[in-house]
Enzyme design. Structure first.
Site, PDB file in Angstrom:
ATOM      1  N   GLU A 153       0.856  -1.184   0.000  1.00 17.41           N
ATOM      2  CA  GLU A 153       0.000   0.000   0.000  1.00 17.41           C
ATOM      3  C   GLU A 153       0.896   1.240   0.000  1.00 17.41           C
ATOM      4  OE1 GLU A 153      -3.952  -0.790   2.329  1.00 17.41           O
ATOM      5  OE2 GLU A 153      -2.295  -1.631   3.502  1.00 17.41           O
ATOM      6  N   VAL A 154       0.843   1.999  -1.076  1.00 19.06           N
ATOM      7  CA  VAL A 154       1.635   3.214  -1.220  1.00 19.06           C
ATOM      8  C   VAL A 154       0.738   4.390  -0.844  1.00 19.06           C
ATOM      9  CG1 VAL A 154       2.874   4.692  -2.842  1.00 19.06           C
ATOM     10  CG2 VAL A 154       3.100   2.189  -2.992  1.00 19.06           C
TER      11      VAL A 154
END
Length: 318
Positions: A153-154
């Protein structure tokens, strides 16, 4: 690639940090590891030995894996020549605030400063940094263990630059992960919030005597887990509506499913916006084509699981 990535610094060599170390090294990066634990050398050596077969099974060349990993005396040494820093420290905002001040000061100006934080958004610990440093700080949250589970998850902070977001996506893609950019900071991000929602309901059902823990696990493993591993919740629901898609599903069972939740009913406008979003994502592909892909993937998962039947016991380490 928006920029080259040759050297990675891994700060914190717990379960997540050791897994990142093996993954980065297997993709040819020089990795420098920093952690105050007294058994750092033994922990790194054992992790590389244990994870090498996993990485080889994914088609990576693990020859000379240990030779690409170096133990750093401290954080300063670890990040001195880094192109990317992956922080895996304690889940405390104050700790991360102090650590990222050090990372910003000691790492090269071009280095990405990424955090494996499970719940704390980067804005919570990057607020005192100069703008140029805050611009390269963001979340890169994996699911354990990151050398096997593809998702990262960026999550950019309020002052993260778009070039840093693009570079983070490029970096994680280059090491075989599946980055997903989340455009709004929220505690726990997306994956853990979904996981926690399911876990809360699972605990409730067991506490109410509806099902045993073992049978609840069977329910998930033999239905939702299988389905979501291949298509995810929204595509699964879109296919569940048949040729009529997500709209058909909502119109026919949406009201009855809403009665199962404690939250407020979804308004007509919000419901239509959600339907439109799902149709934009999946509506252009023929139903038969999507269903065929789903079924092929589900059969592949079932075949893989049947090949491991009886090999896992409750006492075996996950």
């Amino acid at each position: 690639m928006t920029r080259p990535f040759r050297t990675a610094a891994v700060i914190g060599a717990g379960t997540i940090g050791l897994s990142w170390t093996a993954l980065f090294a297997a993709h040819g990066l020089t990795v420098r590891v920093s952690d105050p634990r007294e058994d750092l050398a033994e922990a790194v050596s054992e992790a590389l030995e244990r994870y090498a077969p996993h990485l080889a099974a994914r088609g990576l060349d693990v020859t000379g894996l240990a030779g690409r990993v170096h133990l750093a005396a401290d954080v300063t040494e670890a990040v001195r020549d880094a192109d990317v820093v992956q922080e895996n420290g304690p889940e405390r905002a104050e700790f991360k605030r102090d650590l990222f001040a050090t990372l910003a000061r000691e790492a090269p100006g071009h280095a990405l400063l990424l955090s494996s934080s499970s719940a704390i958004p980067s804005t919570a610990f990057a607020g005192e940094l100069a703008d140029a440093d805050a611009a390269r700080v963001l979340i890169g949250h994996p699911f354990n263990p990151p050398h096997l589970v593809p998702l990262v998850e960026v999550v950019p902070g309020e002052r993260t630059g778009e070039d840093a977001v693009r570079a983070a996506v490029d970096f994680y893609t280059s090491v075989g992960r599946t980055p997903v950019v989340e455009r709004k900071e929220i505690p726990g991000f997306v994956g853990n919030r979904l996981q926690n929602a399911l876990s809360r309901e699972a605990v409730h059902l067991v506490e109410q005597g509806v099902v045993t823990p073992e049978d609840l696990d069977k329910v998930v493993m033999n239905s939702l887990g299988l389905r979501w591993a291949t298509v995810g919740p929204f595509l699964g629901a879109h296919l569940g509506g048949g040729p009529g898609g997500y709209r058909h599903l909502v119109e026919h069972i949406g009201a009855s499913m809403q009665r199962l939740t404690d939250g407020p009913a979804q308004g007509t406008g919000a419901q239509e916006r959600l339907i439109a979003a799902v149709e934009k994502a999946y509506g252009s592909a023929p139903y038969a084509e999507l269903a065929k892909t789903r079924d092929r993937r589900q059969l592949a998962v079932l075949d893989a699981l049947s090949g491991t039947a009886g090999t896992t016991t409750p006492k075996e380490e996950n």
